[in-house]
Write a protein that holds these residues in place. Structure first.
Motif, mmCIF file in Angstrom:
data_model
loop_
_atom_site.group_PDB
_atom_site.id
_atom_site.type_symbol
_atom_site.label_atom_id
_atom_site.label_comp_id
_atom_site.label_asym_id
_atom_site.label_seq_id
_atom_site.Cartn_x
_atom_site.Cartn_y
_atom_site.Cartn_z
ATOM 1 N N ASP A 1 65.493 30.270 67.359
ATOM 2 C CA ASP A 1 66.804 29.689 67.673
ATOM 3 C C ASP A 1 66.629 28.597 68.735
ATOM 4 O O ASP A 1 66.090 28.854 69.814
ATOM 5 N N PRO A 2 67.085 27.340 68.433
ATOM 6 C CA PRO A 2 66.870 26.229 69.373
ATOM 7 C C PRO A 2 67.477 26.505 70.765
ATOM 8 O O PRO A 2 66.860 26.205 71.786
ATOM 9 N N ALA A 3 68.660 27.115 70.796
ATOM 10 C CA ALA A 3 69.316 27.388 72.091
ATOM 11 C C ALA A 3 68.476 28.363 72.918
ATOM 12 O O ALA A 3 68.321 28.206 74.146
ATOM 13 N N THR A 4 67.909 29.379 72.229
ATOM 14 C CA THR A 4 67.064 30.357 72.930
ATOM 15 C C THR A 4 65.822 29.667 73.492
ATOM 16 O O THR A 4 65.430 29.891 74.643
ATOM 17 N N ALA B 1 57.954 30.816 77.767
ATOM 18 C CA ALA B 1 58.313 31.994 76.979
ATOM 19 C C ALA B 1 57.582 33.253 77.441
ATOM 20 O O ALA B 1 57.264 34.124 76.643
ATOM 21 N N GLY B 2 57.278 33.338 78.730
ATOM 22 C CA GLY B 2 56.569 34.526 79.227
ATOM 23 C C GLY B 2 57.501 35.728 79.369
ATOM 24 O O GLY B 2 58.706 35.633 79.166
ATOM 25 N N ALA B 3 56.902 36.871 79.742
ATOM 26 C CA ALA B 3 57.670 38.120 79.896
ATOM 27 C C ALA B 3 58.767 37.964 80.942
ATOM 28 O O ALA B 3 59.893 38.447 80.791
ATOM 29 N N LYS B 4 58.426 37.226 82.023
ATOM 30 C CA LYS B 4 59.383 37.069 83.128
ATOM 31 C C LYS B 4 60.631 36.316 82.648
ATOM 32 O O LYS B 4 61.761 36.688 82.955
ATOM 33 N N ALA B 5 60.389 35.263 81.856
ATOM 34 C CA ALA B 5 61.519 34.466 81.351
ATOM 35 C C ALA B 5 62.396 35.307 80.421
ATOM 36 O O ALA B 5 63.624 35.229 80.471
ATOM 37 N N TYR B 6 61.723 36.136 79.580
ATOM 38 C CA TYR B 6 62.495 37.009 78.674
ATOM 39 C C TYR B 6 63.351 38.003 79.462
ATOM 40 O O TYR B 6 64.497 38.273 79.127
ATOM 41 N N THR B 7 62.773 38.549 80.554
ATOM 42 C CA THR B 7 63.528 39.498 81.398
ATOM 43 C C THR B 7 64.741 38.805 82.004
ATOM 44 O O THR B 7 65.846 39.349 82.003
ATOM 45 N N GLN B 8 64.526 37.575 82.500
ATOM 46 C CA GLN B 8 65.644 36.825 83.112
ATOM 47 C C GLN B 8 66.726 36.529 82.072
ATOM 48 O O GLN B 8 67.919 36.651 82.360
ATOM 49 N N LEU B 9 66.250 36.169 80.865
ATOM 50 C CA LEU B 9 67.198 35.866 79.796
ATOM 51 C C LEU B 9 68.020 37.110 79.450
ATOM 52 O O LEU B 9 69.244 37.038 79.279
ATOM 53 N N ASP B 10 67.339 38.271 79.414
ATOM 54 C CA ASP B 10 68.037 39.522 79.100
ATOM 55 C C ASP B 10 69.081 39.840 80.175
ATOM 56 O O ASP B 10 70.190 40.273 79.876
ATOM 57 N N MET C 1 70.681 37.687 81.913
ATOM 58 C CA MET C 1 71.812 36.787 81.682
ATOM 59 C C MET C 1 72.705 37.309 80.558
ATOM 60 O O MET C 1 73.935 37.272 80.637
ATOM 61 N N VAL C 2 72.053 37.841 79.525
ATOM 62 C CA VAL C 2 72.805 38.375 78.376
ATOM 63 C C VAL C 2 73.609 39.609 78.810
ATOM 64 O O VAL C 2 74.776 39.767 78.449
ATOM 65 N N ILE C 3 72.969 40.482 79.608
ATOM 66 C CA ILE C 3 73.674 41.685 80.097
ATOM 67 C C ILE C 3 74.896 41.269 80.915
ATOM 68 O O ILE C 3 75.991 41.803 80.746
ATOM 69 N N SER C 4 74.705 40.289 81.809
ATOM 70 C CA SER C 4 75.816 39.792 82.625
ATOM 71 C C SER C 4 76.952 39.292 81.744
ATOM 72 O O SER C 4 78.128 39.570 82.006
ATOM 73 N N GLN C 5 76.568 38.540 80.709
ATOM 74 C CA GLN C 5 77.555 37.987 79.781
ATOM 75 C C GLN C 5 78.282 39.116 79.049
ATOM 76 O O GLN C 5 79.498 39.077 78.868
ATOM 77 N N ALA C 6 77.514 40.143 78.631
ATOM 78 C CA ALA C 6 78.108 41.281 77.906
ATOM 79 C C ALA C 6 79.120 42.004 78.796
ATOM 80 O O ALA C 6 80.197 42.397 78.339
ATOM 81 N N TYR C 7 78.780 42.143 80.087
ATOM 82 C CA TYR C 7 79.687 42.842 81.000
ATOM 83 C C TYR C 7 80.954 42.039 81.290
ATOM 84 O O TYR C 7 82.042 42.610 81.394
ATOM 85 N N GLN D 1 78.141 47.046 73.134
ATOM 86 C CA GLN D 1 78.439 46.413 71.839
ATOM 87 C C GLN D 1 78.257 44.888 71.923
ATOM 88 O O GLN D 1 77.651 44.277 71.048
ATOM 89 N N HIS D 2 78.797 44.295 72.994
ATOM 90 C CA HIS D 2 78.659 42.840 73.167
ATOM 91 C C HIS D 2 77.188 42.457 73.318
ATOM 92 O O HIS D 2 76.749 41.434 72.795
ATOM 93 N N HIS D 3 76.440 43.305 74.034
ATOM 94 C CA HIS D 3 75.015 43.020 74.255
ATOM 95 C C HIS D 3 74.279 43.003 72.915
ATOM 96 O O HIS D 3 73.492 42.090 72.626
ATOM 97 N N ALA D 4 74.563 44.006 72.080
ATOM 98 C CA ALA D 4 73.914 44.084 70.765
ATOM 99 C C ALA D 4 74.252 42.851 69.937
ATOM 100 O O ALA D 4 73.399 42.251 69.278
ATOM 101 N N TYR D 5 75.515 42.449 69.994
ATOM 102 C CA TYR D 5 75.982 41.297 69.217
ATOM 103 C C TYR D 5 75.330 40.011 69.714
ATOM 104 O O TYR D 5 74.883 39.169 68.925
ATOM 105 N N LEU D 6 75.248 39.859 71.037
ATOM 106 C CA LEU D 6 74.680 38.628 71.611
ATOM 107 C C LEU D 6 73.176 38.523 71.343
ATOM 108 O O LEU D 6 72.659 37.431 71.102
ATOM 109 N N THR D 7 72.470 39.665 71.392
ATOM 110 C CA THR D 7 71.007 39.605 71.223
ATOM 111 C C THR D 7 70.614 39.344 69.773
ATOM 112 O O THR D 7 69.495 38.936 69.503
ATOM 113 N N GLU D 8 71.549 39.571 68.827
ATOM 114 C CA GLU D 8 71.227 39.299 67.419
ATOM 115 C C GLU D 8 70.794 37.849 67.231
ATOM 116 O O GLU D 8 69.915 37.548 66.435
#
Length: 510
Positions: A439-442, A452-461, A463-469, A426-433
């Protein structure tokens, strides 16, 4: 009966060691797999949620076997039951170690749980029987210490064995311990008079219990994968469970020799004492399940270090056990139990302040602090719940409380993992919105990660998963903190006096 009460083994020390080792081994097995779960799941090619079956299968079958203890001990004698249960446990442990697939491992864990059923109640009964009345409090404090140390030794041993050798050794370790315990107790207790009696077995109640609890556990374990009540499998399982458990309750209330004596709930202190025991233990179990998993899967700890981080929990209970045994009777038990829930609840609120940057020392100190609560939890709670039972029903009461406590731990294992993963999603869904290229922060985060390559997006994801957990972990500990605060109020519904009667020793021969 009178000879039983006056029997003293050749060596009280050896008897205590033999009896305690078997309980240590059995309680150790409820948690030793917690830390090894990610490894076992990986090796056997299943998800971490399916991996939880290794824990719940043992706990459920163990709980179901507990109520049979009284009947079995009357039928075969206490010492014989203890020795056979220990030897069969050794065999089942060996089979767990040589398992090559998840269904095989879960099957042998079920067997292991069933034969482990009588170990704890028999240890308690035999310890109280061989200690003189004046020292029974000490015997119970010793047993409480074993019950607390084993779950803490579990993660460290489990982690170290998994990292240094391989996970099957967490089961093989039981073989020498169990054989030694069985041999010592056989030698020490062979002259103890045996009184056996044939009593009718409540097969109907037992079958209803197995179906009801088994179906409920499968629903809890499978619910998340199957999307709960969207799945007809879960709906049917739930209906079977409710019908079987309702039938079980009605049958047990009317049967002359019930497998589980539910009439004990008519006693006020037993009722409230058991409620706080179940919920308190379920919370305790949940903390010890989530913490090592979060440390390993999210913070990159090895199994051994996750074990070390969780372990300080056991330091104070070990140091305080002799004092609790000696001085606790001078206090109001509700005060001690309330203090236990306050300390554990506060430790949960401390964990709710954790972030992904939390260091090892901080985690270990919170665990150390929670030890105050654990040291004060078992003995007062058990004393309260047994305090208003007639002596002839102490053994039944102790068995029923242990049965419900074990069941509470098992359901907590399923629900904890489910709540934790569900809230993280749930937190992951909320954060990825809010994560969009506009978005400037993104944009800034992606630039920091190298464009903004695929690798950076994977790393960002990641980070988001870690934050959600971490957010999910905070939610879970906040919830538990408030639950423990609630238990403080419930425990005050019990009424003194809380004097422990000499129960199982007196009633064991009936």
């Amino acid at each position: 009966m009178s000879n039983n009460a006056s029997f003293t083994p050749p060596s009280l020390l050896l008897s205590t060691i033999g009896l305690s080792l078997a309980t240590f081994m059995q309680v150790l097995d409820t948690t030793i797999a917690n830390v090894a779960l990610p490894t076992i799941s990986g090796n056997l090619g299943v998800s971490s949620e399916q991996g939880t079956w290794v824990i719940t299968s043992f706990a459920v079958s163990n709980a179901i076997a507990l109520p049979l203890t009284g009947w079995l001990s009357r039928r075969f004698g206490e010492v014989k039951l203890f020795v056979w249960a220990t030897l069969l446990f050794v065999l089942a442990s060996f089979l767990c170690g040589i398992s090559t697939s998840m269904p095989e491992l879960v099957g042998f864990r079920v067997l292991q749980g069933v034969v482990a059923g009588p170990l704890y109640p028999m240890t308690q009964t035999l310890l109280i029987a061989v200690y003189p009345p004046a020292k029974r409090g000490l015997a119970l404090a010793l047993l409480a210490m074993v019950t607390v140390v084993a779950p803490i030794a579990g993660p460290i041993l489990g982690g170290w064995i998994t990292d240094s050798y391989s996970w099957p050794w967490i089961f093989f370790i039981n073989v020498p311990i169990g054989l030694f315990a069985a041999w010592v107790v056989t030698q020490q207790m062979k002259k103890r008079p045996v009184v056996t009696s044939r009593q009718p077995m409540d097969y109907v109640g037992l079958i209803a219990l197995i179906i009801g609890v088994g179906a409920l556990q499968i629903v809890l374990d499978k619910g998340n994968d199957a999307d709960w009540f969207e799945s007809s499998f879960i709906v049917i399982g739930s209906v079977i469970s409710v019908v079987a458990l309702a039938f079980f309750v009605i049958w047990e209330m009317t049967d002359e020799h019930p497998v589980v004596n539910l009439r004990l709930f008519a006693h006020r202190n037993f009722r409230y004492g058991t409620i706080v025991l179940i919920l308190g233990y379920a919370g305790f179990f949940g903390i010890n399940l989530i913490l090592p998993q979060w440390l390993q899967t999210r913070l990159g700890y090895t199994a051994t270090w996750a074990g070390f981080a969780v372990a300080p929990l056991g330091i104070l209970p070990v140091l305080l056990a002799p004092f609790v045994g000696k001085y606790a009777p001078k206090f109001d038990m509700r005060l001690l139990a309330g203090g236990a829930f306050l300390a554990i609840g506060l430790s949960c609120f401390m964990r709710a302040g954790f972030t992904n940057e939390v260091d090892f020392q901080h985690i270990a100190l919170v665990q150390l602090f929670m030890g105050i609560g654990v040291a004060l939890f078992f003995m007062p709670t058990l004393t309260i719940l047994l305090s208003d039972l007639p002596p002839s029903q102490i053994a039944d009461g102790s068995g029923l409380a242990t049965f419900l406590r074990t069941l509470g731990g098992s359901f907590a294992a399923s629900l904890t993992t489910w709540i934790w993963i569900r809230r993280a999603d749930q937190h992951h869904a909320y954060l990825t919105e809010s994560i969009t290229p506009f978005d400037p922060a993104t944009r800034e985060a992606l630039t920091n990660l190298g464009g903004a390559g695929a690798k950076a997006y994977t790393q960002l994801d990641q980070m988001v998963i870690s934050q959600a957990y971490i957010m999910s972990t905070v939610d879970y500990f906040t919830l538990l903190g408030w639950m423990f605060m609630g238990l403080i109020l419930i425990v005050w519904l019990a009424k003194p006096p809380f004097t422990a009667k000499a129960g199982p020793a007196a009633s064991a021969g009936h």
